[in-house]
Design a protein around this motif. Sequence first.
Motif, mmCIF file in Angstrom:
data_model
loop_
_atom_site.group_PDB
_atom_site.id
_atom_site.type_symbol
_atom_site.label_atom_id
_atom_site.label_comp_id
_atom_site.label_asym_id
_atom_site.label_seq_id
_atom_site.Cartn_x
_atom_site.Cartn_y
_atom_site.Cartn_z
ATOM 1 N N UNK A 40 -19.638 -5.290 -18.210
ATOM 2 C CA UNK A 40 -20.573 -4.738 -19.201
ATOM 3 C C UNK A 40 -21.935 -5.404 -19.182
ATOM 4 N N UNK A 41 -22.978 -4.574 -19.352
ATOM 5 C CA UNK A 41 -24.348 -5.070 -19.215
ATOM 6 C C UNK A 41 -25.102 -5.165 -20.541
ATOM 7 N N UNK A 42 -24.574 -4.565 -21.582
ATOM 8 C CA UNK A 42 -25.406 -4.313 -22.761
ATOM 9 C C UNK A 42 -25.763 -5.515 -23.604
ATOM 10 N N UNK B 165 -11.719 8.862 -28.040
ATOM 11 C CA UNK B 165 -12.934 8.258 -27.513
ATOM 12 C C UNK B 165 -13.204 6.960 -28.234
ATOM 13 N N UNK B 166 -13.771 6.037 -27.513
ATOM 14 C CA UNK B 166 -14.026 4.717 -28.095
ATOM 15 C C UNK B 166 -15.471 4.509 -28.484
ATOM 16 N N UNK B 167 -16.295 5.547 -28.318
ATOM 17 C CA UNK B 167 -17.690 5.387 -28.715
ATOM 18 C C UNK B 167 -18.369 4.262 -27.971
ATOM 19 N N UNK B 168 -19.236 3.569 -28.681
ATOM 20 C CA UNK B 168 -19.874 2.440 -28.012
ATOM 21 C C UNK B 168 -19.729 1.158 -28.793
ATOM 22 N N UNK B 169 -19.552 0.086 -28.072
ATOM 23 C CA UNK B 169 -19.395 -1.242 -28.645
ATOM 24 C C UNK B 169 -18.727 -2.112 -27.611
ATOM 25 N N UNK B 170 -19.225 -3.332 -27.465
ATOM 26 C CA UNK B 170 -18.630 -4.229 -26.479
ATOM 27 C C UNK B 170 -19.067 -3.905 -25.067
ATOM 28 N N UNK B 171 -20.270 -3.365 -24.914
ATOM 29 C CA UNK B 171 -20.829 -3.067 -23.585
ATOM 30 C C UNK B 171 -19.865 -2.230 -22.756
ATOM 31 N N UNK C 117 -17.761 -11.568 -22.210
ATOM 32 C CA UNK C 117 -16.578 -10.748 -21.973
ATOM 33 C C UNK C 117 -16.814 -9.399 -22.643
ATOM 34 N N UNK C 118 -16.531 -8.338 -21.928
ATOM 35 C CA UNK C 118 -16.906 -7.007 -22.406
ATOM 36 C C UNK C 118 -15.785 -5.991 -22.186
ATOM 37 N N UNK C 119 -15.892 -4.909 -22.872
ATOM 38 C CA UNK C 119 -14.942 -3.811 -22.692
ATOM 39 C C UNK C 119 -14.756 -2.986 -23.931
ATOM 40 N N UNK C 120 -14.746 -3.636 -25.068
ATOM 41 C CA UNK C 120 -14.614 -2.894 -26.320
ATOM 42 C C UNK C 120 -13.288 -2.169 -26.428
#
Lengths: 155, 264, 777
Positions: free
Chosen positions: C730-732, C530-536, C466-469
């Motif tokens: 999300x792919x990360x 901005x949410x930056x990066x995390x959670x793909x 599960x992704x989204x951050x």
Amino acid sequence: MPSISMTVNGQAVTGEVEGRTLLVEFLRDTLGLTGTHVGCDTSQCGACVIHLDGVSVKSCAVLALNADGAEVLTIEGVADGDDLHPMQEAFREHHGLQCGFCTPGMVLTALALVADNPDPTDAEVRHGLEGNLCRCTGYQNIVHAILDGAKRMRG
Amino acid sequence: MHDFNFIQPKSAAAAADALAGAEDGQYMAGGQTLIPVLKQRLAMPTDVVDLSAIPGLAGIEVSGGAVRVGAMTTHAAVAASGAVRDAVPALAHLAGLIGDPHVRNRGTLGGSIANNDPAADYPAAVLGLGATVVTESREIAADDFFTDLFETALDDGELVTRVDFPVPDAAAYVKFPNPASRYAIVGVFVSRAGGAVRVAVTGAGPCVFRQAEMEAALSAEFSAEAIAGVAIAADDLNNDLHASAEYRAHLVGVMARRAVAEIA
Amino acid sequence: MNKVSFGDTVRRAEDHRFLTGKGNYIDDITMPGQAHGVVVRSPYAHARINGFDADAARRAPGVLLVVTGADWAAQGFGPIPTKSAVKENRDGTPIAVPDRPCLAHDRVRYVGEGVAFIVAETRDQARDAAELLDVDYAPMDAVTHPVKALEPGAPQLHDGIADNLCVDWELGDAEATEAAMRAADRIVRLELHNNRVTGAPIEPRGAIASYDAGTDSYLMYQATQNIHANRNTTAEILGIEADKIRHVGPDVGGGFGAKNSVYPEPALVLHAAKTLNRPVKWVNDRAESFLSDTHGRSQYSTVELGVDDDGTFRALRTTTVGELGAYCGTVGAFTPTGGSARTQGGPYGFEAMYYSARAGFTNTAPLDPYRGAGRPEGSFQIERIVEKAARELGIDPVELRRKNLIPKERLPLKTAMGLDVDCGDFPTVFEQALAMTDRVGFQARKAASEAAGKRLGFAIAPYLECTGGMPKEHAVVTFTADGSAHLAVGSQSTGMGHETALPQILAATLGLDMARIGFTQADTDATPLGGGHGGSRGMEMGGNAVLQTAGEIIEKGRAIAAHLFETDVDKIDFEDGSFFEKDTNHIASMTEIIAASFDPERLPDGMEPGSLNTGSTFERGIISIPNGCHAAEVEVDPDTGAIAVTGFWVVDDFGTIINPMLADGQVMGGVGQGLGQALMENAVYDEASGQLVTGSLIDYALPRADDMPPMTLEYYEGAPTKKNPLGVKGAGEAGCCGAPPAIVNAVLDALDGLGVTHIEMPLTPEAVWRAIDAAGS
């Protein structure tokens, strides 16, 4: 402080260093060639690989004083102006880089590897990368890039 | 790292003088071990005496039944040498397994054996071939050279100039590398010359050592089976994060059998 | 014109810079007059600090400033807050959150914790001075093992927090799960450890900041994944207004979660820059990175699977002990609780599931998300217990999985963990992956391997993610009259290629030339949030923010086109980069509309020149559910225990694929890190001394090129999600979910018949050799 002179990417340079100044520090801090990176302190990661008198070395494990009078190639000297070197082109084509931090060391390692072995196998490329760490790519695209870069360089 | 005086003498004698004159001096050959140690401030010499400008310390010559390798010869040069590959392919193979390509372009034979890291590769070849370590003042038999953890028979300031490796009938080096450092968790060098067999083990103990029982068994019958029954005691072996003493003891047997199998 | 579409492999815009040494990473940034800061770090895992003597350090050559923990405390700055989404224990009481100062002043709780910050003219001078700082430590007993930390009599880390316990939490229906367990023919049980690892981006963390006394404001560059959150939290610590800090992320050399957290050092850098009225730079060395970067994973779990003899899964119960380290990290308690619980059970159907977790404090570096942040742990738990069940039941592991995958017809559904699984086709993905693996040739390869004294093994591991951050993202598009555009986003690439993928979305949507789109990310001046990066979240949040902004631009463009065509807006269509009026020959390209948008003569009433410029905040609904299937073939050398991963196959369902080349990169990189965790990576603290014994790249093994197998990747593109407009998932982090169980189970398959049923990660050669040895004796 002692003064040293060397040729970096074809340009004659001089600068003052301490005994402890590393070649990578001279390149980055004195010459402003920040394309050579430092990722570790134990000479494992290979982000600092350059060519010193024609062979690849870890510039974090060479004293600047040891490069006095030497011929140095850094990532800044690989492309021809804006035109990427065939090896750089291959890295771009094959997505052989992500964050880009290990990339200068990878490209210079690849060039040294191909200079010794113009037509390497997949396994030879992987073995040749044992001194370079990448945390992003899983290496597969780097290997593909180097194989293709070698092919482009063979013409 | 702490700052130090950098001295680059042009002769062995000047190097010895420089070292003698230093408050806390340190020779540097290729610097591939020393510089990381300095960076981590694990050593803080006042003077670093760089050996790279002394003429005549690098080079490879095969003559008189021996491969003579100058102390400042890089691992890469040994690995790539056609003469070494022809005379003692195991030696070239071993040199090609040290560190990584970049380290091999700087690291030297003399630096490696003078440091005598317990997990270094070269000591296995020096001991496993019964080589002679030549300094500016004397010749030291391999059996006498490696004395203890990071300790050698070298006197203070004594400089290795060359190592003479006798050419054996056959030899092999098999290494089980540490996945992180590429040093040997266990490396075994086996050579056979006439009836004499040498089995040198690096990585397993505090210092490279010969495995006498294996040598005896192989002298009687040179086959992997001949040493299958040799039990390696774990008692005196290294026991650390990377491998237990028991596992190292086991690997000594496996690597030795594989080395013998490569030759036999 | 460089025309692009969704699904095109577009080569990266950022590569030329990175390939020629022109990347601009944190240590490459030089500000005029900059000084250099070094953190003095605790050599003790647990000690009381009786005092500091900084006189010698202050007098050392080049030293400009020494801030000890005592100095810091005297300033009255706030602690580093935690932002855990899990705030309550199972009984409704709040979780325990100890104060975490930026510099310790009365007690240190892990090796590497900062006790002072020294600024000097050069980095070497600051390091030299650090050796002169005298800290009077009184060592205390330490505990570094997460299970032992919760046992009675363990050394206690924080006054007022009983038994080192941070959180005691549960999810799911305990009673229903117990009932389903009892109803099942058998319960398969496994205890397993998810090893502690660290992200180890090749670029260490660092920051450089300047202070402007005239405006009382700061400019800070930081090697982080999350500019806005870092800016806001750092401002909170220092008690200043967030908008006084312009926070910029330069090129960042990898993150993987380790650069997501809020750390002590940026606040120290800002403080020093203001105090000295000079720019101050701080960059960790690698040894400091190991000690002070957040670590990840580290869970001791008991997994129970209620299963019928015919292989039908009934119930799943997981009981976990996790750890926080010495303090709560940025999301702290969430990873071993909610982060690990949500995807329990993977893509399999269960009548009931229950997850129970406790996590406490240890004398170790704080733990926080590492690529996957709980989902890899969950994926490992379910796939290991399924493999064990297959062996106990005597059912082919492939068949057992196939039998229990949730069929497509049952979607959408809400899992027993409350996860909304909207779409996907798990059986099809599974069969697609299996078909790639050349099962027919396996027996011949196995025979060849055995002839060489080796053992070959295979395993397949479906996963559910599960992704989204962070739930909001902002994109801003500005135009110039010549038709070029500039895109700024609050999401952030630390190597993933957003500089290419996000302009690709904008170009494809508006029909613009990609070469004429500029790009800015990670600059608090460029986007309001901005949410930056995390959670793909790159495509899911950043991508959808760009799409939404583009949609608003098209609406404005329609109004302009209607004005130009002298018709009604509802008669204007937009297709393939052009606005046109139905049933007429009126047509205007996006580029023409951009030009018109700067000409007051050609704008409708109410629109000002430049009003095509658009900023828009995308807010997601429910997180998306990527899923897929990994398979591994491995060869084990039983004499040494050495493992070679000889083949690796992946099918991923990431919904819509924007740029397959970049998606491939994410998958392969994730597999690399998953393989690292499975086979070699391990952050080990010595229990007696509390020292991190894997504190360098000599001791902490990262995968190298020759450790990696050839990887073959495919996608399942039949289920774009409707949870977001792009249809992306999300792919990360997928690689870290699929690779460890696939590899570990393949090794166990290789050892089948020897009596080895489990080996803890990492599966080092010695661990494998010992398992074989123990099973045989």
